[in-house]
Write an enzyme that holds these catalytic residues in place. Structure first.
Site, PDB file in Angstrom:
ATOM      1  N   LYS A 198      -4.861   5.876  14.737  1.00  0.00           N
ATOM      2  CA  LYS A 198      -5.084   5.255  13.436  1.00  0.00           C
ATOM      3  C   LYS A 198      -6.590   5.248  13.146  1.00  0.00           C
ATOM      4  CE  LYS A 198      -0.689   4.376  12.802  1.00  0.00           C
ATOM      5  NZ  LYS A 198       0.090   4.954  11.680  1.00  0.00           N
ATOM      6  N   ARG A 221      -6.091   1.703  18.330  1.00  0.00           N
ATOM      7  CA  ARG A 221      -5.781   0.275  18.224  1.00  0.00           C
ATOM      8  C   ARG A 221      -5.294  -0.320  19.535  1.00  0.00           C
ATOM      9  NH1 ARG A 221      -3.126   0.472  12.112  1.00  0.00           N
ATOM     10  NH2 ARG A 221      -5.132   0.385  11.009  1.00  0.00           N
ATOM     11  N   ASP A 254       1.757  -0.309  12.541  1.00  0.00           N
ATOM     12  CA  ASP A 254       0.704  -1.097  11.907  1.00  0.00           C
ATOM     13  C   ASP A 254       0.751  -2.562  12.321  1.00  0.00           C
ATOM     14  OD1 ASP A 254      -0.348   1.078  10.637  1.00  0.00           O
ATOM     15  OD2 ASP A 254       0.608   0.691   8.705  1.00  0.00           O
ATOM     16  N   ARG A 276       2.235   6.070  -2.973  1.00  0.00           N
ATOM     17  CA  ARG A 276       3.300   7.017  -3.325  1.00  0.00           C
ATOM     18  C   ARG A 276       3.537   7.032  -4.827  1.00  0.00           C
ATOM     19  NH1 ARG A 276       3.843   5.706   1.752  1.00  0.00           N
ATOM     20  NH2 ARG A 276       5.011   6.961   3.276  1.00  0.00           N
ATOM     21  N   ARG A 334      -6.954  -3.684   9.949  1.00  0.00           N
ATOM     22  CA  ARG A 334      -5.920  -4.427  10.686  1.00  0.00           C
ATOM     23  C   ARG A 334      -6.486  -5.076  11.949  1.00  0.00           C
ATOM     24  NH1 ARG A 334      -1.823  -3.500   7.420  1.00  0.00           N
ATOM     25  NH2 ARG A 334      -1.525  -1.389   6.588  1.00  0.00           N
ATOM     26  N   LYS A 359       0.832  -1.205   0.000  1.00  0.00           N
ATOM     27  CA  LYS A 359       0.000   0.000   0.000  1.00  0.00           C
ATOM     28  C   LYS A 359       0.865   1.252   0.000  1.00  0.00           C
ATOM     29  CE  LYS A 359      -1.936   2.006   3.587  1.00  0.00           C
ATOM     30  NZ  LYS A 359      -2.812   2.416   4.715  1.00  0.00           N
ATOM     31  N   GLN A 404       3.287  10.506   7.858  1.00  0.00           N
ATOM     32  CA  GLN A 404       2.645  10.944   6.618  1.00  0.00           C
ATOM     33  C   GLN A 404       2.726  12.451   6.422  1.00  0.00           C
ATOM     34  OE1 GLN A 404      -1.281   9.251   6.834  1.00  0.00           O
ATOM     35  NE2 GLN A 404      -0.553   7.178   6.459  1.00  0.00           N
TER      36      GLN A 404
END
Length: 422
Positions: free
Chosen positions: A332, A336, A305, A25, A377, A20, A165
């Protein structure tokens, strides 16, 4: 939709889909290049489609032929979008797109789903203003909807990167500004994702420099050239099957993974090996066989992640495992840390929260009805837990898997997994 999972003996070979991080990108960079680029083996998921839609809104064309994107890029001067850009659930597409919008001579408005409208973008909005653009969130809460007006020019800004990011957005777009850009980093989480971005800048001949990632200097007036590339497999998606093999004491072979790639989640292999799993490498194939795992303390800052999957692994490790230094996991698609604590508790886990992570002790899990919280996830990690415990596990919001791994159920079934979408 619901995912119904039962204890299964999983073994065989799985080809991991495209990354991903690399896919999105490459989609943006192909759009920023003037001319035709070809992207082979891209991830075909809802997150990737969001990236395509953002770039199309700025004037590039994207055609999918034989599982490759052929992109005719708009170059350094994106057009004003005809409508509000809805990024769906894609935080990557939103954040990378914000600085692209600052290249536009006009206004751009971004929104997204209910999770996107809660996710933080304040530091990036502030940086855009500092670099000569104009940006504000419509509700004044540092989350989308957000309005951007270009054209930014460059200059100096500080940047607090609770998520990498923000910096990737700056790095990908500021080479196209009129003036040079100087970014001072006050905090930087998830460094491997920045390394992926720098890998792309190097590949495309973009000039930049940095001081141990504390300051970045990006000359303006540069251009992206069109390119051809093949997207490597996604180590983040592979993490679920790494954990599956490690806790089941059976062997899985994962293919389409390049150990020379800068993706940070390949570190999960070393972590699982240190806990006791047997890992063997054969070109782009990785063989993982589970053995008795031992708990340990794991710094998750560079691999946030992987936290949901590693929380599952920790339930099957002797002693205590501490997943630490990952406060950004609370920011996220869901919190999480809190979510994995609550849902694994329903399955019998001995687990507790830290401000920046989790403490997990070896547990005998059982099936349960659990929530996926619309988080891909979370859904897939709980599915791995369900494949390795007694009884039946039912997970809601299973459609969230389409964000990064639409073929997850088929991959599990191909290796003997008892799993069903209902």
């Amino acid at each position: 939709m619901f995912l119904k999972v039962q204890k299964s003996d999983i073994s065989g070979s799985i080809s991991i889909p495209g990354s991903k991080s690399h896919t999105i990108r490459s989609l943006f960079l192909a759009g920023l290049a003037k001319g035709t680029s070809v992207i082979r083996n891209p991830l075909l998921s809802t997150d990737a489609v969001s990236g395509v839609n953002v770039c199309r809104a700025f004037g590039s064309t994207y055609d999918l032929n034989n599982e490759s994107y052929v992109v005719n890029g708009m170059g350094a001067c994106p057009q004003v979008p005809e409508n509000v850009i809805d990024v769906g659930n894609s935080g990557t597409s939103l954040r990378l797109g914000l600085m692209t919008a600052a290249l536009v001579d006009g206004y751009t408005v971004f929104t997204g789903d209910y999770q996107i409208r809660k996710r933080q973008i304040g530091p990036l909005v502030e940086a855009i203003n500092n670099l000569g653009g104009k940006a504000f969130t419509t509700r004044g809460n540092e989350s989308a909807p957000v309005v951007i007006k270009g054209r930014a020019t460059g200059g100096y800004t500080k940047l607090d990167c609770v998520t990498s990011q923000y910096l990737s957005s700056i790095l990908l777009n500021t080479p196209l500004l009129e003036k040079d850009t100087h970014v001072e980093i006050t905090r930087l989480n998830e460094i491997p994702y920045v390394e992926i971005t720098l890998w792309w800048l190097d590949k495309l001949g973009i000039k930049y420099s940095h001081n141990s990632m504390k300051e970045f200097f990006i000359p303006g007036g540069q251009q992206y050239r069109p390119f051809e590339c093949t997207i490597p497999g996604d180590f983040s998606s592979a993490t679920f099957f790494m954990v599956q093999a490690a806790i089941s004491e059976r062997e899985l072979v994962l293919t389409n993974l390049d150990m020379s790639d800068p993706q940070g989640d390949k570190a999960v292999l070393d972590i699982l090996a240190d806990m006791g799993a047997e890992i063997k490498y054969d070109h782009n194939n990785i063989k993982i066989k589970g053995k008795s795992l031992k708990g340990r303390e794991i710094d998750m800052n560079s691999i946030p992640d992987a936290l949901p999957a590693m929380a599952v692994a920790a339930c099957f490790a002797k002693g205590e495992t501490r997943l630490v230094n990952v406060p950004q996991a609370r920011l996220k698609e869901t919190d999480r840390i809190s979510v994995m604590c609550s849902e694994l508790t329903k399955m019998g886990a001995d687990i507790s929260e830290l401000p920046d992570g989790l403490v997990i002790r070896e547990s005998k899990l059982h099936g349960a009805a659990v929530k996926g919280y619309d988080d891909h996830r979370i859904v897939m990690s709980l599915a791995i837990a369900g494949l390795n415990c007694s009884g039946e596990t039912v997970i809601d919001t299973a459609e969230a898997m389409n964000v990064t791994y639409p073929g997850f159920v088929e991959s599990v079934k191909s290796c003997g997994g008892k799993i069903e979408l209902i």
